[in-house]
Scaffold this motif. Sequence first.
Motif, PDB file in Angstrom:
ATOM      1  N   MET A 571      21.396  61.441  46.722  1.00 48.70           N
ATOM      2  CA  MET A 571      22.733  60.865  46.691  1.00 48.70           C
ATOM      3  C   MET A 571      22.666  59.491  46.019  1.00 48.70           C
ATOM      4  O   MET A 571      21.703  58.750  46.197  1.00 48.70           O
ATOM      5  N   PRO A 572      23.687  59.111  45.239  1.00 52.02           N
ATOM      6  CA  PRO A 572      23.679  57.761  44.663  1.00 52.02           C
ATOM      7  C   PRO A 572      23.718  56.703  45.750  1.00 52.02           C
ATOM      8  O   PRO A 572      24.285  56.919  46.838  1.00 52.02           O
ATOM      9  N   ALA A 573      23.116  55.564  45.459  1.00 52.44           N
ATOM     10  CA  ALA A 573      23.060  54.492  46.449  1.00 52.44           C
ATOM     11  C   ALA A 573      24.451  54.009  46.812  1.00 52.44           C
ATOM     12  O   ALA A 573      24.726  53.707  47.984  1.00 52.44           O
ATOM     13  N   VAL A 574      25.330  53.921  45.845  1.00 55.51           N
ATOM     14  CA  VAL A 574      26.711  53.487  46.086  1.00 55.51           C
ATOM     15  C   VAL A 574      27.628  54.615  45.626  1.00 55.51           C
ATOM     16  O   VAL A 574      27.623  54.992  44.448  1.00 55.51           O
ATOM     17  N   ILE A 575      28.399  55.165  46.559  1.00 51.88           N
ATOM     18  CA  ILE A 575      29.314  56.263  46.249  1.00 51.88           C
ATOM     19  C   ILE A 575      30.704  55.689  46.023  1.00 51.88           C
ATOM     20  O   ILE A 575      31.230  54.973  46.888  1.00 51.88           O
ATOM     21  N   PRO A 576      31.332  55.943  44.860  1.00 49.21           N
ATOM     22  CA  PRO A 576      32.696  55.451  44.631  1.00 49.21           C
ATOM     23  C   PRO A 576      33.667  55.989  45.673  1.00 49.21           C
ATOM     24  O   PRO A 576      33.451  57.051  46.265  1.00 49.21           O
ATOM     25  N   GLU A 577      34.734  55.260  45.872  1.00 48.92           N
ATOM     26  CA  GLU A 577      35.707  55.641  46.901  1.00 48.92           C
ATOM     27  C   GLU A 577      36.321  57.009  46.618  1.00 48.92           C
ATOM     28  O   GLU A 577      36.538  57.800  47.532  1.00 48.92           O
ATOM     29  N   ASP A 578      36.615  57.282  45.341  1.00 49.07           N
ATOM     30  CA  ASP A 578      37.244  58.552  45.018  1.00 49.07           C
ATOM     31  C   ASP A 578      36.285  59.730  45.116  1.00 49.07           C
ATOM     32  O   ASP A 578      36.702  60.884  45.014  1.00 49.07           O
TER      33      ASP A 578
END
Length: 942
Positions: A571-578
Amino acid sequence: MSSPYSNDDLRPDPDALLARLQVQEIQAARGKLRIYFGASAGVGKTYAMLSAAHKLHSEGREVLAGVIESHGRSETAALLHGLEVLPMKQVAYRDKQLPEFDLDAALQRKPSLILVDELAHSNASGSRHPKRWQDVEELLNAGIDVFTTLNVQHLESLNDVVGGITGIRVAETLPDTVFDAADEVVLVDLPADELLNRLKFGKVYQLPQAERASRNFFRKGNLIALRELALRRTADRLQGDVQAYRIEKSIGTVWQTDAALLACVGPSLNAEHVIRNTARLATQLNAEWHAVYVETPRLQRLPSAKRERILKTLKLAQDLGATTAVLAGNDVATVMAAYARSHNFSKIIIGRSQRRFPWQANHSARIAALASDIDLIEIGVPTISAAEKQEDAAGKIAPRHIPLQSRIEWRGYGWAFAVCALVTLLATPILPFFDLANIVMLYLLAEVVIAIRYGRGPAIFVALLSIASFDFFFVPPRFSFAVSDFQYLLTFGVMLAVGLTITHLTAGLRYQARIASDREARSRALFEFARALSGVLQTEQIFETSGQFLQRSFQAKTLLLIPDDAGRLQMPAVIPEDAVKVADALDMGIAQWAFDNASSAGIGTDTLPASSYLYLPLVAPMRTRGVLVILPHSRRWILIPEQQQQLYTFATLTAIALERVHYVEVAQDALVRMESERLRNSLLSALSHDLRTPLTALVGLSESLVLSKPPLQDQQQVLAAALHSEMLRMSALVTNLLDMARIQSGEVKLNLQWQPFEEVVGSALRASGSALLGHHVEIRVAHELPLIRFDAVLIERVLCNLLENAAKYTPAGSHIILAAVVSGRFLAVTVADDGPGLPSGMEDAIFEKFTRGERESAKPGVGLGLAICRAIVEAHDGTIRAHNRSTGAGGAEFIFTIPLGAPPSMPDLEEHEAAADGTGSADGASGQRNPGERNSGNTEKA
């Protein structure tokens, strides 16, 4: 009936015509390549080539036989008489002289035509090109025509197929692009039985070789299969030539050279029946086939259930091997006929349709009228169950809720009424001044405006309303629908016909404009996405850019998964809100499967189609770079072929961007490592040079102190000896640093000489004598080793380092083995011990600079000895490795190899023995000594 499509109508595209002219200009300067193609050796390719060359020579053409392989066939060799033959060039290879094609002599001679046999031949090492087809390319670029020969098993794409049939993998292959780019291919064919007879009578190979060939490659089944492959491959190439010629000459009529099939997909219940029948027919004919759906303005208003059925039918066709497409047009028959002509389809397959009205022509009749030169196959209507009919009827019922498009249409009807009323109000005061025909023009203008703005339905409504208004308000008697003059009925009819015509044309133009707008939007989105990705330099930027564009272009939630070093998606370290909604419910197992198999999964695919997500692998040219997870807003959207193609293109661009960023990071890391290495080597060289002189002085002073007269007291003597020992160790460390710096900088030049390896073993044992005290050393050097070409000083250094390393990391009394044997084309030297062995996982790392077997240890050293060994061995084109011994004694084992090479010829044996008796060399008495004594000879270079 003649076709409406003529050659004059099919004008070539100006850009394509310009590109074709540029290609023709390039080809005009090149030579022409003719390939004589056959199923196997012995079919007569070389014979046919020489026969054609003789005919051209008799017509005055300058012909040069560059290289001809007759394989002992007398009738082939006889055809060389009368032709100029280019002398072969002798190439040295492993002490042999091999005859090879003399490319330079051919270019200098520059004949009009040259014969070069066996196009797939591999040239001997040392030639300009590794392959003969590359020699031929250079000849063609020089403007020389070339005749050559080729067997089907030498084509790269068929190499594994031929290997599976014959059980023999051919090593000499060439790319299929060379075969496809040939100007002419001449198939030389021979039945299998006739070829076996030629083989039996020695007309293919000499009899001993022919007997072996008949038991292996030249079996009848093999020859039949190879003949089929050759015929099919030639037919495939000719099909491409036919299509290229049709395009070049702008030929619109279909040439039925191939049984290509085109299936028409419609909204009816028998569409799947048409697809399955077409698939079976394509299998029987071994033909290519396409499945096409034409979307007209009327079909756009189909209920969602029927549109869903169409998309499922296209997916079925794709699964059965068809190429699918969704085309836009106003008339199904016209679009299908044009598509069949442009792709040279010889047969159109369509389902049988029922006419609603007697005067209405069905699609089959219209296609037959438009494309009389194309075969038309009608598929009967299958038996449809009552449940399917009920479901189809239910799909025709409009949903209870009114969608936005319907609200817009009702608003259009309101505007149609308002515009008609406005025209009536404006025309009433001017009625005394204008004729009624001018009033009719105002109503027609209103129909055009409504048709352009609101489409077909409101336009028809305003046409009927305009007739009624004109009749009621303006036609005498006014304010009545009665008509006093019969001629106004004609006026009403013309108004209605003109209004309907305007409505139909305007609706078609609006539809075509919308389709063109959608295509332009897709192209613009691809361009902007590619432009945005071209400037990114970090993976995080690719995450952000791809997410924004995909969401804006496809109204879908997306998430990008990238693998770690072990190949597991993370999983990406920072997941966008959308993308939080996507991350919460996605299945990492499906995503990992898509990544591992480089195949899409999820909705709209054959793998787990019930999933709500689509998992697209990001396949780049070198490897799969990740997985794009998509949550579409509707399942129907993901099944549209155009949307799938657009989405796959986005995924490919993302994968290429990820691979580019990866290699940018690799290049940056490599540059940093190179600069670090260069700085470290410079520092090592500077330190070692600056320390060497004072250390040499200190070593001399400490030795003088130990040997001073009168002798020192006992305690002082011990201190002086310890000081001298430490100075020697420090000097050795500085020497290692200096040697490593010299080796890395390339300043060391090998003094390679042919010499016996036993002498170096003996000198290394003497040099390492102090380090080996307290250890048992066993020498296992094989008798009668050949002379080896190496640098004696450097290889002695390798042996000393390995022996000292073994002594350093093993306890006193340990057993050390030094062995040397011939292994294939190399001399393998082993240094083994029975100590604690190597730390797990350090087998390769211990050869790195400043790496030690024990990180925290009181043992002296800085970790350069094994690094120096690897550098020296690799400079000799050898290898070195280490591993723990598998025997019960345990311990570590270091093995390095040196190429044997071809030693020079030895003098006469009697003279050699006489010289040995006179000089007392070790070789003369080597049979009298044990292995340890053999290595005690002098250390001078041989």
